[in-house]
Design an enzyme around this catalytic site. Structure first.
Site, PDB file in Angstrom:
ATOM      1  N   ALA A 189      12.078  -3.149  10.859  1.00 47.48           N
ATOM      2  CA  ALA A 189      10.671  -2.781  11.044  1.00 47.48           C
ATOM      3  C   ALA A 189       9.744  -3.986  11.010  1.00 47.48           C
ATOM      4  O   ALA A 189       8.776  -4.062  11.772  1.00 47.48           O
ATOM      5  CB  ALA A 189      10.253  -1.769   9.980  1.00 47.48           C
ATOM      6  N   GLU A 219      10.095  -6.879  12.086  1.00 48.59           N
ATOM      7  CA  GLU A 219      10.124  -7.675  13.307  1.00 48.59           C
ATOM      8  C   GLU A 219       9.408  -6.990  14.477  1.00 48.59           C
ATOM      9  O   GLU A 219       9.235  -7.592  15.537  1.00 48.59           O
ATOM     10  CB  GLU A 219      11.571  -7.992  13.699  1.00 48.59           C
ATOM     11  CG  GLU A 219      12.259  -8.975  12.773  1.00 48.59           C
ATOM     12  CD  GLU A 219      12.641  -8.390  11.414  1.00 48.59           C
ATOM     13  OE1 GLU A 219      12.558  -9.131  10.414  1.00 48.59           O
ATOM     14  OE2 GLU A 219      13.007  -7.189  11.333  1.00 48.59           O
ATOM     15  N   VAL A 276      12.193   3.540   7.464  1.00 48.16           N
ATOM     16  CA  VAL A 276      12.216   2.757   6.234  1.00 48.16           C
ATOM     17  C   VAL A 276      12.403   3.725   5.078  1.00 48.16           C
ATOM     18  O   VAL A 276      11.551   4.582   4.836  1.00 48.16           O
ATOM     19  CB  VAL A 276      10.913   1.947   6.062  1.00 48.16           C
ATOM     20  CG1 VAL A 276      10.943   1.135   4.779  1.00 48.16           C
ATOM     21  CG2 VAL A 276      10.688   1.036   7.277  1.00 48.16           C
ATOM     22  N   VAL A 277      13.535   3.601   4.385  1.00 53.38           N
ATOM     23  CA  VAL A 277      13.858   4.493   3.266  1.00 53.38           C
ATOM     24  C   VAL A 277      13.620   3.729   1.968  1.00 53.38           C
ATOM     25  O   VAL A 277      14.085   2.597   1.805  1.00 53.38           O
ATOM     26  CB  VAL A 277      15.328   4.976   3.343  1.00 53.38           C
ATOM     27  CG1 VAL A 277      15.637   5.944   2.205  1.00 53.38           C
ATOM     28  CG2 VAL A 277      15.586   5.642   4.695  1.00 53.38           C
ATOM     29  N   GLU A 328      15.140   0.958  -4.706  1.00 50.81           N
ATOM     30  CA  GLU A 328      14.788   0.808  -6.116  1.00 50.81           C
ATOM     31  C   GLU A 328      13.572  -0.082  -6.341  1.00 50.81           C
ATOM     32  O   GLU A 328      12.991  -0.084  -7.418  1.00 50.81           O
ATOM     33  CB  GLU A 328      15.994   0.244  -6.871  1.00 50.81           C
ATOM     34  CG  GLU A 328      17.170   1.209  -6.906  1.00 50.81           C
ATOM     35  CD  GLU A 328      18.377   0.636  -7.618  1.00 50.81           C
ATOM     36  OE1 GLU A 328      18.243  -0.403  -8.307  1.00 50.81           O
ATOM     37  OE2 GLU A 328      19.455   1.222  -7.481  1.00 50.81           O
ATOM     38  N   THR A 329      13.187  -0.844  -5.330  1.00 54.11           N
ATOM     39  CA  THR A 329      12.012  -1.715  -5.452  1.00 54.11           C
ATOM     40  C   THR A 329      10.904  -1.195  -4.543  1.00 54.11           C
ATOM     41  O   THR A 329      11.088  -0.213  -3.825  1.00 54.11           O
ATOM     42  CB  THR A 329      12.369  -3.161  -5.040  1.00 54.11           C
ATOM     43  OG1 THR A 329      12.646  -3.183  -3.636  1.00 54.11           O
ATOM     44  CG2 THR A 329      13.578  -3.675  -5.822  1.00 54.11           C
ATOM     45  N   HIS A 377       9.769  -2.784  -1.958  1.00 50.76           N
ATOM     46  CA  HIS A 377       9.873  -3.507  -0.686  1.00 50.76           C
ATOM     47  C   HIS A 377       9.491  -2.618   0.499  1.00 50.76           C
ATOM     48  O   HIS A 377       8.825  -3.077   1.433  1.00 50.76           O
ATOM     49  CB  HIS A 377      11.298  -4.065  -0.511  1.00 50.76           C
ATOM     50  CG  HIS A 377      11.478  -4.854   0.732  1.00 50.76           C
ATOM     51  ND1 HIS A 377      10.911  -6.099   0.911  1.00 50.76           N
ATOM     52  CD2 HIS A 377      12.156  -4.576   1.870  1.00 50.76           C
ATOM     53  CE1 HIS A 377      11.234  -6.558   2.114  1.00 50.76           C
ATOM     54  NE2 HIS A 377      11.989  -5.663   2.714  1.00 50.76           N
ATOM     55  N   ASN A 423       2.266   3.899  15.912  1.00 50.86           N
ATOM     56  CA  ASN A 423       3.071   3.544  14.748  1.00 50.86           C
ATOM     57  C   ASN A 423       4.048   4.677  14.452  1.00 50.86           C
ATOM     58  O   ASN A 423       3.711   5.652  13.801  1.00 50.86           O
ATOM     59  CB  ASN A 423       2.181   3.269  13.536  1.00 50.86           C
ATOM     60  CG  ASN A 423       2.970   2.780  12.341  1.00 50.86           C
ATOM     61  OD1 ASN A 423       4.193   2.792  12.329  1.00 50.86           O
ATOM     62  ND2 ASN A 423       2.259   2.365  11.312  1.00 50.86           N
ATOM     63  N   ARG A 438      11.977  14.589   9.628  1.00 53.97           N
ATOM     64  CA  ARG A 438      10.965  13.989  10.494  1.00 53.97           C
ATOM     65  C   ARG A 438      11.535  13.500  11.829  1.00 53.97           C
ATOM     66  O   ARG A 438      10.786  13.164  12.734  1.00 53.97           O
ATOM     67  CB  ARG A 438      10.276  12.845   9.751  1.00 53.97           C
ATOM     68  CG  ARG A 438       9.328  13.378   8.681  1.00 53.97           C
ATOM     69  CD  ARG A 438       9.003  12.354   7.620  1.00 53.97           C
ATOM     70  NE  ARG A 438       8.116  12.912   6.603  1.00 53.97           N
ATOM     71  CZ  ARG A 438       8.488  13.713   5.617  1.00 53.97           C
ATOM     72  NH1 ARG A 438       9.757  14.075   5.503  1.00 53.97           N
ATOM     73  NH2 ARG A 438       7.618  14.165   4.736  1.00 53.97           N
TER      74      ARG A 438
END
Length: 181
Positions: free
Chosen positions: A50, A52, A75-76, A79-80, A82, A107, A121
């Protein structure tokens, strides 16, 4: 879906989470076809992830060879945080590309907490691919229509700037007989 057979479209799709992104891409392309967008007027670029997508979107936008861009990724959350950094940064960058180049940049980067949310989705009740396609067609049509107004207004202004020629002619008419004789 509004039909627009002259739409030229580019999709930029991430390879990360390839299967999910590919399903999203397929449903988006099918919806574009249902809107009248011909296969020969579509092109797909693949990027690693994503993050890029925005620089490629900007480069594609500079070509001015198309009417819309659809950015696709999944984008899943992990734990952070990011995923939040990536989705916020890409959303902002994609809006900037659209504004800077007068092209709709849709988007289609899905930000989800679980694969199940992604599935819903992509192909479930909340399928977003057709929504992204419709937004691209609708927005491209509106921008096209508004740009024609801008051109018409610019032309009217340019012609108004020549009104002084009429005044010059009127001034000459007062001093001389009709110069056209």
């Amino acid at each position: 879906c509004p039909r627009w057979t002259k739409l030229s479209h580019r999709s930029i799709a991430a390879r990360y989470n390839f299967e999910k992104v590919n399903e999203l891409l397929e449903s988006t392309l099918e919806a574009l076809e249902a809107c009248g967008v011909k296969k020969e007027d579509r092109e797909v670029f693949r990027v690693p992830g994503a993050n890029e997508i925005p620089p490629i979107a900007a480069t594609v936008a500079q070509t001015s060879e198309f009417d819309a861009i659809i950015a696709l990724a999944v984008v899943v959350a992990g734990e952070t945080d990011h995923n939040e950094i990536i989705t916020r940064a890409t959303a902002s960058a994609l809006q900037t590309v659209g504004i800077n180049y007068d092209v709709p940049v849709i988007n289609g980067i899905l930000s989800v907490r679980t694969i199940e949310q992604a599935d819903a989705r992509i192909s479930g009740d909340q399928a977003r691919g057709p929504e992204f396609a419709q937004a691209a067609v609708e927005t491209a049509q509106l921008i096209d229509s508004l740009q024609k107004r801008v051109v018409d207004n610019d032309l009217d202004s340019a012609l108004d700037d020549l009104d002084w020629l009429d005044d010059l002619d009127d001034d000459n008419d007062e001093d001389d007989d009709d110069w056209r004789k």
